[in-house]
Design a protein around this motif. Sequence first.
Motif, PDB file in Angstrom:
ATOM      1  N   SER A  18      29.532  12.830  11.291  1.00  9.26           N
ATOM      2  CA  SER A  18      28.591  12.475  12.347  1.00  9.26           C
ATOM      3  C   SER A  18      27.976  11.108  12.116  1.00  9.26           C
ATOM      4  CB  SER A  18      27.490  13.536  12.451  1.00  9.26           C
ATOM      5  OG  SER A  18      26.744  13.599  11.245  1.00  9.26           O
ATOM      6  N   SER A  19      27.854  10.676  10.864  1.00  6.85           N
ATOM      7  CA  SER A  19      27.253   9.380  10.585  1.00  6.85           C
ATOM      8  C   SER A  19      28.147   8.223  11.000  1.00  6.85           C
ATOM      9  CB  SER A  19      26.927   9.269   9.090  1.00  6.85           C
ATOM     10  OG  SER A  19      28.115   9.232   8.318  1.00  6.85           O
ATOM     11  N   HIS A  20      29.398   8.500  11.336  1.00 11.22           N
ATOM     12  CA  HIS A  20      30.314   7.452  11.763  1.00 11.22           C
ATOM     13  C   HIS A  20      30.358   7.292  13.278  1.00 11.22           C
ATOM     14  CE1 HIS A  20      31.636   7.803   7.609  1.00 11.22           C
ATOM     15  NE2 HIS A  20      32.362   6.721   7.764  1.00 11.22           N
ATOM     16  N   PHE A  21      29.577   8.076  14.002  1.00 11.19           N
ATOM     17  CA  PHE A  21      29.588   8.007  15.461  1.00 11.19           C
ATOM     18  C   PHE A  21      28.166   7.902  15.992  1.00 11.19           C
ATOM     19  CE2 PHE A  21      33.485  10.365  14.410  1.00 11.19           C
ATOM     20  CZ  PHE A  21      34.417   9.548  15.035  1.00 11.19           C
ATOM     21  N   ILE A 189      27.871   1.323  13.655  1.00 11.51           N
ATOM     22  CA  ILE A 189      27.591   0.036  14.297  1.00 11.51           C
ATOM     23  C   ILE A 189      28.674  -0.961  13.908  1.00 11.51           C
ATOM     24  CG2 ILE A 189      25.938  -1.831  14.573  1.00 11.51           C
ATOM     25  CD1 ILE A 189      23.729   0.127  13.809  1.00 11.51           C
ATOM     26  N   LEU A 190      29.418  -1.429  14.890  1.00 11.39           N
ATOM     27  CA  LEU A 190      30.479  -2.404  14.654  1.00 11.39           C
ATOM     28  C   LEU A 190      29.949  -3.825  14.573  1.00 11.39           C
ATOM     29  CD1 LEU A 190      33.065  -0.909  17.166  1.00 11.39           C
ATOM     30  CD2 LEU A 190      33.038  -0.629  14.687  1.00 11.39           C
ATOM     31  N   GLY A 191      28.807  -4.069  15.179  1.00 11.99           N
ATOM     32  CA  GLY A 191      28.226  -5.398  15.161  1.00 11.99           C
ATOM     33  C   GLY A 191      27.342  -5.613  16.367  1.00 11.99           C
ATOM     34  N   ALA A 192      26.850  -6.835  16.523  1.00 13.45           N
ATOM     35  CA  ALA A 192      26.002  -7.203  17.652  1.00 13.45           C
ATOM     36  C   ALA A 192      26.227  -8.672  17.971  1.00 13.45           C
ATOM     37  CB  ALA A 192      24.530  -6.936  17.343  1.00 13.45           C
ATOM     38  N   MET A 193      26.104  -8.997  19.253  1.00 14.59           N
ATOM     39  CA  MET A 193      26.315 -10.373  19.697  1.00 14.59           C
ATOM     40  C   MET A 193      25.263 -10.734  20.739  1.00 14.59           C
ATOM     41  SD  MET A 193      30.477 -10.516  20.121  1.00 14.59           S
ATOM     42  CE  MET A 193      30.362 -12.198  20.753  1.00 14.59           C
ATOM     43  N   PRO A 194      24.807 -11.991  20.766  1.00 17.14           N
ATOM     44  CA  PRO A 194      23.854 -12.422  21.788  1.00 17.14           C
ATOM     45  C   PRO A 194      24.571 -12.820  23.074  1.00 17.14           C
ATOM     46  CG  PRO A 194      24.241 -14.202  20.248  1.00 17.14           C
ATOM     47  CD  PRO A 194      25.042 -13.032  19.746  1.00 17.14           C
ATOM     48  N   MET A 210      23.965  -7.471  22.620  1.00 14.77           N
ATOM     49  CA  MET A 210      25.072  -6.553  22.853  1.00 14.77           C
ATOM     50  C   MET A 210      25.359  -5.813  21.549  1.00 14.77           C
ATOM     51  SD  MET A 210      25.484  -7.490  25.979  1.00 14.77           S
ATOM     52  CE  MET A 210      26.960  -6.563  26.404  1.00 14.77           C
ATOM     53  N   ILE A 211      24.988  -4.540  21.494  1.00 17.33           N
ATOM     54  CA  ILE A 211      25.197  -3.731  20.297  1.00 17.33           C
ATOM     55  C   ILE A 211      26.483  -2.930  20.482  1.00 17.33           C
ATOM     56  CG2 ILE A 211      24.223  -1.973  18.785  1.00 17.33           C
ATOM     57  CD1 ILE A 211      21.472  -2.732  19.787  1.00 17.33           C
ATOM     58  N   TYR A 212      27.445  -3.122  19.578  1.00 14.71           N
ATOM     59  CA  TYR A 212      28.742  -2.453  19.665  1.00 14.71           C
ATOM     60  C   TYR A 212      28.756  -1.285  18.676  1.00 14.71           C
ATOM     61  CZ  TYR A 212      30.012  -6.653  22.192  1.00 14.71           C
ATOM     62  OH  TYR A 212      30.039  -7.686  23.107  1.00 14.71           O
ATOM     63  N   VAL A 213      28.999  -0.094  19.215  1.00 15.09           N
ATOM     64  CA  VAL A 213      28.952   1.115  18.390  1.00 15.09           C
ATOM     65  C   VAL A 213      30.215   1.934  18.617  1.00 15.09           C
ATOM     66  CG1 VAL A 213      26.440   1.204  18.423  1.00 15.09           C
ATOM     67  CG2 VAL A 213      27.725   2.422  20.179  1.00 15.09           C
ATOM     68  N   ARG A 214      30.517   2.772  17.637  1.00 13.66           N
ATOM     69  CA  ARG A 214      31.642   3.699  17.741  1.00 13.66           C
ATOM     70  C   ARG A 214      31.118   5.048  18.204  1.00 13.66           C
ATOM     71  NH1 ARG A 214      32.984   3.560  12.918  1.00 13.66           N
ATOM     72  NH2 ARG A 214      34.715   2.091  12.947  1.00 13.66           N
ATOM     73  N   ARG A 255      27.673  -1.328   9.417  1.00 10.96           N
ATOM     74  CA  ARG A 255      28.702  -1.001   8.434  1.00 10.96           C
ATOM     75  C   ARG A 255      29.965  -0.457   9.092  1.00 10.96           C
ATOM     76  NH1 ARG A 255      25.580  -3.592   6.381  1.00 10.96           N
ATOM     77  NH2 ARG A 255      24.337  -3.267   4.484  1.00 10.96           N
ATOM     78  N   GLY A 256      29.986  -0.389  10.402  1.00  9.38           N
ATOM     79  CA  GLY A 256      31.119   0.208  11.091  1.00  9.38           C
ATOM     80  C   GLY A 256      32.410  -0.554  10.919  1.00  9.38           C
ATOM     81  N   SER A 257      32.342  -1.876  10.823  1.00 10.83           N
ATOM     82  CA  SER A 257      33.561  -2.665  10.687  1.00 10.83           C
ATOM     83  C   SER A 257      34.195  -2.506   9.318  1.00 10.83           C
ATOM     84  CB  SER A 257      33.256  -4.146  10.951  1.00 10.83           C
ATOM     85  OG  SER A 257      32.277  -4.622  10.048  1.00 10.83           O
ATOM     86  N   GLU A 258      33.479  -1.917   8.369  1.00 10.02           N
ATOM     87  CA  GLU A 258      34.067  -1.670   7.056  1.00 10.02           C
ATOM     88  C   GLU A 258      35.066  -0.517   7.110  1.00 10.02           C
ATOM     89  OE1 GLU A 258      30.874  -0.912   4.428  1.00 10.02           O
ATOM     90  OE2 GLU A 258      29.925  -2.886   4.688  1.00 10.02           O
TER      91      GLU A 258
END
Length: 294
Positions: A18-21, A189-194, A210-214, A255-258
């Motif tokens: 669950s911590s990965h989503f 969380i995969l990352g964030a962009m302005p 823009m918050i990118y999540v899985r 840490r999602g991109s790891e």
Amino acid sequence: MTSSQSTSPSAKTSEPMSSHFASIQRFGSDLPEESPGRVLHWFRQVVTLLAITAFHATLSFSALAMILIAIRGFFFAPGLSLIGMLGLAATAIAAVTVGAFQTLIVTRYEEYPFHWLLARRLRRVIAKRRHAIVEPRDASSRFCEVVPKDRWKLLRMETAADLVYLRIDEDGVWMEGDRQRYHFPPKCILGAMPQSFSPAGGWTQLHAAMIYVRTVNGPEEIPVIYRDFSFAEMGSGERRRQRDQMVEAVCEIARGSEYEPISMPEDVRELAEPAGTDSLNPYAPPRMVSHTGA
């Protein structure tokens, strides 16, 4: 985590997954014990629109009336005393001040000061909930709106899909909204962009993080915009600076991109995972798809 959860075998196996989503739960359906708010109800939106119209109409009428009084006194009322001349001069200065104040609001932040009314309403809604994940009165929480990209150019009363109070800490991004509850653990969380845009019919430029999540359905982007700026912070540069700080704060805990690259080429993905087979990695999301909004 409670002691019972830490010793439960099922918790040990389900918690890492669950911590990965990202968790996005709708009040009333996913969370039946918590009733949804009505801050974004259509009737309240109409009332807010009428209030904004009345506010600007009052400012315009006041400025125009004071200008007419000053003109009439200076040019059509001869023999004024010194006190009368000073009074007319003060009236003219007040008219210019009111006009400049209204122009400043229209060109820099049209929703001021009515975003404070919406924030107050949402605080009342959250106060009635039993298990809110964000306390609006905490110094670390901020009032925000979630605006999907397909609404950025729409001309409508309210473009926000949800109004939320947001908090960012080492355990992720937490948002308690009017319609939904959000929790983005660092591993999702995969990352964030302005990103910046000018809304339809508006003079100002808005700045979104823009918050990118899985999610269990694939990667999604959640556009979040601060909405609680004080009068002194209405300038576009200051709002952009605070947006950039939010992006940096999200990227620091992401840490999602790891576990899965945010943009993996399709040909590489096809070589790594033959067609018709599922990934052996239980935390790997489906192929990247285009999702906008909450």
